[in-house]
Design an enzyme around this catalytic site. Structure first.
Site, PDB file in Angstrom:
ATOM      1  N   GLN A 162      -8.381  22.697 -45.444  1.00  0.00           N
ATOM      2  CA  GLN A 162      -8.087  23.508 -46.639  1.00  0.00           C
ATOM      3  C   GLN A 162      -6.773  24.274 -46.540  1.00  0.00           C
ATOM      4  O   GLN A 162      -6.179  24.625 -47.573  1.00  0.00           O
ATOM      5  CB  GLN A 162      -9.213  24.520 -46.886  1.00  0.00           C
ATOM      6  CG  GLN A 162     -10.589  23.897 -47.050  1.00  0.00           C
ATOM      7  CD  GLN A 162     -11.410  23.985 -45.780  1.00  0.00           C
ATOM      8  OE1 GLN A 162     -10.873  23.804 -44.687  1.00  0.00           O
ATOM      9  NE2 GLN A 162     -12.701  24.242 -45.903  1.00  0.00           N
ATOM     10  N   GLY A 204     -15.627   5.373 -47.333  1.00  0.00           N
ATOM     11  CA  GLY A 204     -15.692   5.288 -45.886  1.00  0.00           C
ATOM     12  C   GLY A 204     -14.567   6.015 -45.164  1.00  0.00           C
ATOM     13  O   GLY A 204     -14.012   6.985 -45.675  1.00  0.00           O
ATOM     14  N   ASP A 256     -17.279  18.114 -42.118  1.00  0.00           N
ATOM     15  CA  ASP A 256     -17.499  18.777 -40.834  1.00  0.00           C
ATOM     16  C   ASP A 256     -18.491  17.981 -39.985  1.00  0.00           C
ATOM     17  O   ASP A 256     -18.323  17.839 -38.766  1.00  0.00           O
ATOM     18  CB  ASP A 256     -18.030  20.193 -41.051  1.00  0.00           C
ATOM     19  CG  ASP A 256     -17.031  21.093 -41.759  1.00  0.00           C
ATOM     20  OD1 ASP A 256     -15.814  20.830 -41.651  1.00  0.00           O
ATOM     21  OD2 ASP A 256     -17.460  22.057 -42.416  1.00  0.00           O
TER      22      ASP A 256
END
Length: 321
Positions: free
Chosen positions: A168, A224, A253
């Site tokens: 981010q 993917g 994550d």
């Protein structure tokens, strides 16, 4: 595992935000929404990744900054295999907090309080290494920007292998900072949009990025994962199909956690990416970034369906029982 540690407070407003705004009065907005749902989740990219690694049998060392309200969260992470002894506790600030209200149309009004995360730049990695021994890999995840730069520079100075996961922070960081965070990384993780933003801001061509990192992993949601190394054939791995409604928060994550765990087991890049894909799918099928589990038998069954029995047999000896 360096990165953010936060709590998420998510609320639902049964109406529409747009209906509450008065034309011509936007400079004097004063609104209060009566919500009908409140859910609190543990979050933060660093803690999310550490949680996933803990589920897979590793003992990740979490490095970040929290407030005095961290006790319950701390106990949760320790119970799931995370070493939190190198987490810094602020004496004056609360743990970072994300508060978000969503209306019936999916519009959101949110605030992020960085809190104790702003003190992460005070943390040095050398004392962590002195406590736990040689560091296999330092993951520099999304965090206070000054902390990310400091951790990356210390990795270079002390010769620690590191993984760059600017995530981010790419949206507001300038080219100089991004180049500093990426150059020399053993691993680089981005999604497709972040990959394009990284190249745009750094001025590096695709091949130049590959020349500066060991392995570049790009996540592509339902399409993917792509794994690239300079001078090597590109690896493409499918996304493991979901069987339940998807809530995508935390999937990236979880994928990183699975990938890093499998590499620590000694598996190759393709197999590690497959493990990451499988863990990510488990994470997005529940609401909350640390609410998923990885039951051994069902995980292996699903893994075999996606990647074949031989692949599952290679992974099986490494999974917790």
């Amino acid at each position: 595992m360096t990165g953010s540690i936060a709590t998420d407070h998510l609320m639902t407003f049964p109406g529409s935000f747009s209906e509450q705004f008065v034309e011509g009065q936007m400079e004097n907005v004063s609104l209060s929404f009566l919500v009908d749902d409140l859910v609190q989740h543990r979050g933060g990219a660093g803690a999310n990744m550490a949680y996933g690694m803990g589920l897979l049998g590793l003992s990740p060392v979490l490095v970040g900054s929290v407030g005095s309200d961290f006790d319950d969260y701390d106990a949760w992470l320790q119970r799931h295999g995370v070493d939190t002894k190198s987490v810094r506790w602020s004496e004056v600030k609360h743990t970072a907090r994300f508060t978000c209200t969503t209306d019936v149309s999916g519009n959101q009004i949110a605030s992020f309080y960085s809190g104790a995360m702003a003190e992460a730049s005070m943390i040095e990695l050398a004392p962590v290494a002195a406590r736990v021994g040689a560091l296999d890999l330092v993951i520099v995840g999304p965090n206070d920007p000054t902390a990310m730069v400091r951790h990356t520079e210390e990795c270079r100075d002390r010769g620690y292998r590191f993984m760059a996961d600017p995530s981010q922070q790419l949206a507001w960081a300038d080219g100089e900072m991004i180049r500093s965070l990426v150059d020399g990384a053993d691993l680089l993780f981005t999604n497709e949009y972040e990959a394009a933003l990284l190249k745009q801001k750094t001025g590096w061509a695709h091949g130049e990025v590959l020349d500066r990192v060991g392995t570049w992993v790009t996540t592509r949601a339902a399409n993917g994962v792509r794994v690239e190394q300079s001078g090597a054939e590109t690896i493409e791995v499918i996304a493991v199909p979901e069987t339940k409604p998807v809530e995508p928060t935390g999937g990236g994550d979880a994928l990183r956690a699975g990938f890093v765990a499998a590499r620590q087991w000694g598996l190759g890049l393709e197999r590690a990416t497959q493990v990451g894909s499988a863990v990510a799918t488990a994470a997005v099928e529940v609401v909350g970034t640390q609410e998923y589990d990885l039951p051994r038998d069902s995980f292996l069954e699903r893994f075999a369906q996606a990647f074949g029995a031989d692949a599952a047999d290679e992974v099986a000896p490494h999974l917790p029982g």
